[in-house]
Motif scaffolding. Structure first.
Motif, short mmCIF file in Angstrom:
data_model
loop_
_atom_site.label_atom_id
_atom_site.label_comp_id
_atom_site.label_asym_id
_atom_site.label_seq_id
_atom_site.Cartn_x
_atom_site.Cartn_y
_atom_site.Cartn_z
N LEU A 52 0.82 -1.21 0.00
CA LEU A 52 0.00 0.00 0.00
C LEU A 52 0.86 1.26 0.00
O LEU A 52 0.56 2.23 -0.71
N SER A 96 2.44 1.50 -3.45
CA SER A 96 1.41 1.84 -4.44
C SER A 96 1.02 3.31 -4.34
O SER A 96 0.84 3.99 -5.35
N TYR A 136 -2.40 -1.92 -7.71
CA TYR A 136 -3.05 -1.09 -6.69
C TYR A 136 -2.74 0.39 -6.91
O TYR A 136 -3.57 1.25 -6.59
N SER A 143 -10.70 4.31 -2.03
CA SER A 143 -9.78 3.56 -2.87
C SER A 143 -8.88 2.67 -2.03
O SER A 143 -8.59 1.52 -2.40
N CYS A 165 -8.46 -1.45 -2.10
CA CYS A 165 -7.14 -2.07 -2.24
C CYS A 165 -6.84 -3.03 -1.09
O CYS A 165 -6.25 -4.10 -1.30
N ALA A 220 -6.15 -6.87 -1.61
CA ALA A 220 -4.83 -7.35 -1.18
C ALA A 220 -4.98 -8.48 -0.16
O ALA A 220 -4.21 -9.45 -0.18
#
Length: 307
Positions: A98, A101, A185, A226, A230, A234
């Motif tokens: 994360l 990304s 992502y 968002s 994700c 994930a």
């Protein structure tokens, strides 16, 4: 009034009848390729079928063992070790993927010349098959010929035996997974950044807010939908971890990278305990389903949907 209602009902019935031939192929496909395999897998999980004998009603009846597979799995120390390995992977993987990304999305959100080329380059790993990506990373992490250990050697650090060391095997898989998935992502987070009204930043600058304050007070709250998507994706992908483990470590060293799907594959297609493997898969489904429900419940506390 009643006559009008009857006419409407007749029209609805006619439209439904006319739609049936168009819907039938999709419905049949869903029943044959989705619903039926689900039912069959539940039945198989209640048997000790080996996956080699002909599967029919008589075979299922003869192999029926009830919930013995589920009880055996939950009582085994192997299951809890495998579950811990999966959780350990998730603990390392999700925060790192994360952060990376979001970092990529922030770079790709800038208006600069040739940014479209960079977006394509960052997304290429996503398009690469896991077989090819795993083989590449197996070479990159090689203790003798790997690029990473060679780079570490230039600064006087002796690199570990990444894939044959119990301590470093799972972090190595996490590293490969983050490289592969961060473009995926990052694309969703980029779309979230694009949806934020630039007026918020202009107003905050007038109030004297700096970049850090803007990020935590504007970007991060408005990006939570968002981020939530994700995290859900994930988490599901992490529990379905398999190809990189199978190719890079095969569950080793000494079982340090054995995870849920790897065990399902091993019991089903190596040990030919298809009933046991099916029970494993349904336990995995229950875990993923329960965690998804928890996430859906918790989203009300931290996900901000701009009205």
């Amino acid at each position: 009034m009643e006559m009008g209602v009857r006419v409407k009902n007749i029209k609805k019935r006619k439209l439904t009848i006319q739609a049936v031939p168009f819907m039938l192929p999709s419905v049949l496909g869903m029943v044959i390729f989705s619903f039926l395999p689900i039912v069959i897998s539940i039945l198989i999980s209640l048997t000790d079928w080996n996956g080699l004998d002909k599967l029919n009603a008589q075979t299922l009846k003869e192999c029926m063992v009830g919930f013995s597979n589920y009880i055996a799995i939950l009582k085994s120390s192997e299951f809890w070790n495998v579950l811990w390995h999966t959780v350990y992977y998730i603990i390392l993987y999700i925060p790192l993927v994360l952060v990376m990304s979001l970092f990529i999305a922030s770079i790709l959100n800038r208006n600069m010349k040739g940014i479209g080329i960079f977006r394509i380059l960052y997304y290429i790993p996503v398009l690469t098959s896991w077989v090819a990506a795993s083989l590449i990373w197996k070479w990159v992490l090689s203790p003798q010929y790997g690029v990473i250990n060679q780079l570490l050697g230039y600064i006087g650090i002796t690199g570990p035996n990444w894939l044959t060391d119990k301590v470093w095997a799972m972090p190595a898989i996490v590293l490969a997974s983050v490289w592969k998935d961060m473009g995926f992502y990052g694309l969703f987070l980029l779309s979230g950044l694009k949806a934020i009204d630039i007026g918020y930043y202009e107003a905050s600058r007038v109030d004297g807010a700096g970049k850090v304050r803007q990020f935590f007070s504007i970007t991060l709250p408005l990006l939570t939908p968002s981020l939530f998507f994700c995290i859900i994706m994930a988490l599901i992908n992490a529990f379905q971890l398999f190809p990189q483990v199978q190719i890079m470590t095969e569950g080793g060293p000494n079982g340090a990278t054995q995870v849920m799907v790897e065990r399902i594959y091993t019991y089903g297609f190596k040990y030919f305990k298809m009933g046991y493997a099916a029970a494993y898969s349904w336990i995995l489904f229950v875990i993923i389903f329960a965690l998804t429900l928890v996430q859906m419940k918790l989203q009300k506390r931290w996900v901000y949907y701009e009205s």
